[in-house]
Design an enzyme around this catalytic site. Structure first.
Site, PDB file in Angstrom:
ATOM      1  CD  GLN A  92      -2.216  -1.219   2.520  1.00 42.75           C
ATOM      2  OE1 GLN A  92      -3.781  -0.388   3.006  1.00 42.75           O
ATOM      3  NE2 GLN A  92      -2.139  -1.947   3.717  1.00 42.75           N
ATOM      4  CG  HIS A 110      -2.887   2.407  -1.520  1.00 44.33           C
ATOM      5  ND1 HIS A 110      -2.977   2.612  -0.397  1.00 44.33           N
ATOM      6  CD2 HIS A 110      -4.282   1.563  -1.908  1.00 44.33           C
ATOM      7  CE1 HIS A 110      -4.197   1.242  -0.377  1.00 44.33           C
ATOM      8  NE2 HIS A 110      -4.392   1.131  -0.974  1.00 44.33           N
ATOM      9  CB  SER A 179      -3.568   0.864  10.485  1.00 41.50           C
ATOM     10  OG  SER A 179      -4.454   1.376   9.131  1.00 41.50           O
TER      11      SER A 179
HETATM   12  N1  APR Z   1       6.429  -2.456  12.567  1.00 43.14           N
HETATM   13  C1  APR Z   1       5.190  -2.697  12.895  1.00 43.14           C
HETATM   14  N2  APR Z   1       3.775  -2.607  12.974  1.00 43.14           N
HETATM   15  C2  APR Z   1       4.448  -1.076  12.564  1.00 43.14           C
HETATM   16  C3  APR Z   1       5.595  -0.488  13.041  1.00 43.14           C
HETATM   17  C4  APR Z   1       7.002  -1.498  13.465  1.00 43.14           C
HETATM   18  N3  APR Z   1       7.722  -0.364  13.675  1.00 43.14           N
HETATM   19  N4  APR Z   1       4.972   1.113  13.229  1.00 43.14           N
HETATM   20  C5  APR Z   1       3.825   0.911  13.199  1.00 43.14           C
HETATM   21  N5  APR Z   1       2.791  -0.004  12.580  1.00 43.14           N
HETATM   22  C6  APR Z   1       1.924  -0.306  12.492  1.00 43.14           C
HETATM   23  C7  APR Z   1       0.717   0.832  12.948  1.00 43.14           C
HETATM   24  O1  APR Z   1      -0.164   0.185  14.356  1.00 43.14           O
HETATM   25  C8  APR Z   1      -0.300   0.399  11.772  1.00 43.14           C
HETATM   26  O2  APR Z   1      -1.065  -0.613  12.432  1.00 43.14           O
HETATM   27  O3  APR Z   1       1.633   0.313  11.259  1.00 43.14           O
HETATM   28  C9  APR Z   1       0.337   0.395  11.169  1.00 43.14           C
HETATM   29  C10 APR Z   1      -0.021   2.074  10.115  1.00 43.14           C
HETATM   30  O4  APR Z   1      -1.656   1.545   9.643  1.00 43.14           O
HETATM   31  P1  APR Z   1      -1.489   3.311   9.441  1.00 43.14           P
HETATM   32  O5  APR Z   1      -0.969   4.798   9.332  1.00 43.14           O
HETATM   33  O6  APR Z   1      -2.870   3.539   8.374  1.00 43.14           O
HETATM   34  O7  APR Z   1      -1.120   2.667   7.376  1.00 43.14           O
HETATM   35  P2  APR Z   1      -1.914   1.572   6.373  1.00 43.14           P
HETATM   36  O8  APR Z   1      -2.215   0.771   7.296  1.00 43.14           O
HETATM   37  O9  APR Z   1      -0.408   1.447   5.409  1.00 43.14           O
HETATM   38  O10 APR Z   1      -2.598   2.501   5.417  1.00 43.14           O
HETATM   39  C11 APR Z   1      -3.306   2.022   4.390  1.00 43.14           C
HETATM   40  O11 APR Z   1      -4.307   4.001   3.780  1.00 43.14           O
HETATM   41  O12 APR Z   1      -4.493   6.488   3.847  1.00 43.14           O
HETATM   42  C12 APR Z   1      -4.250   5.044   2.961  1.00 43.14           C
HETATM   43  O13 APR Z   1      -3.398   5.014   1.002  1.00 43.14           O
HETATM   44  C13 APR Z   1      -3.092   5.373   2.513  1.00 43.14           C
HETATM   45  O14 APR Z   1      -1.777   2.773   2.266  1.00 43.14           O
HETATM   46  C14 APR Z   1      -2.308   4.359   3.359  1.00 43.14           C
HETATM   47  C15 APR Z   1      -3.713   3.082   3.651  1.00 43.14           C
END
Ligand code: APR
Length: 237
Positions: A92, A110, A179
């Protein structure tokens, strides 16, 4: 096909790049705390104010260009090398850290920060330079029709036919640093599970999707994932 030689699908989110110093989206200091999705990540935002949307992604480029892959990215390359042709990475993320780590078969559903797409002819321009409303498409030579090749909310994801095939034939589905709240990517685990895959989640905490995962590995992916990959390689060799 036994579990031993089944295909592996890895879904990655912003969390896999966190230990490379890149912001995630929904953490307390995340990208969506400093910018509104409806101002920079929707088709309407781009139609309303393309200059502002271009600026948002242009400003991200230097940091993403400088970022270095961390052990979580690197161990996935090691996994691909251990099982050639069997490991696909669906990401993503718009950063290119999987590629910098030497991974192949990386599917940016994405989009990518270093690409722009021409809304006139569909040409994909690969560039780390700024893209603006003045940028001329190198193929059709029309100016002002280039859009960041980022999938905005409300747009179709990229490579979905490929993704569907991969999810329906994998024996192991690994989700890292997401997430699990943005669909359709958040439903990939259900498709893989229904197709018979073992499902593993790597995150700092339980996510809203955790019901669909057989195994959970809590902690920084830079630590938990390499350990898992080493054990997987040893078990399958
Ligand atoms: N190791 C493992 N997990 C981690 C770490 C780490 N060091 N740091 C953060 N996380 C986890 C957090 O707990 C969270 O669950 O990574 C996740 C990041 O979640 P988001 O910020 O929601 O990012 P993501 O899931 O990639 O979002 C999906 O949403 O806005 C759109 O296009 C955007 O691609 C993105 C999509």
């Amino acid at each position: 096909m036994t579990q031993q030689d089944s295909e592996i699908v890895v879904l990655t989110g912003a969390g896999i790049s966190a230990e490379s110093g890149l912001a995630t989206f929904r953490s307390t200091d995340g990208l969506w705390n400093n910018h509104k999705v409806e101002d920079v990540a929707t088709v309407e935002a781009f139609q309303r104010n393309p200059e502002y949307v271009h600026e948002f992604y242009n400003e991200m480029k230097p940091e993403l260009l400088q970022a270095k892959p961390n052990p979580a990215h690197l161990c996935l390359t090691k996994l691909q090398q251990a099982f050639p042709g069997k490991v696909n990475i669906i990401t993503q993320n718009i950063d290119t850290l999987h590629e910098k780590a030497g991974s192949t078969n990386v599917w940016h559903i994405h989009g990518q920060i270093n690409q722009a797409v021409c809304l006139n002819c569909g040409h994909i321009l690969e560039t780390w330079s700024d893209v603006t409303t003045e940028t001329v498409c190198p193929r059709c030579e029309i100016a002002g029709m280039m859009k960041p090749n980022i999938v905005f909310f409300g747009e179709n994801l990229l490579y979905m036919d490929k993704v569907d095939r991969l999810l329906n034939r994998c024996g192991l589905f690994i989700s890292v640093g997401t997430s699990g709240v943005v669909f359709p990517a958040a439903a990939f685990v259900q498709i893989a599970k229904q197709a018979g895959a073992e499902t593993c989640e790597f995150n700092l905490e339980r996510t809203s999707n955790n019901f669909y995962f057989d195994r959970h590995f809590f902690g920084p992916a830079g630590t938990t994932l390499p350990r898992f990959v080493d054990e997987l390689i040893a078990a399958r060799k």
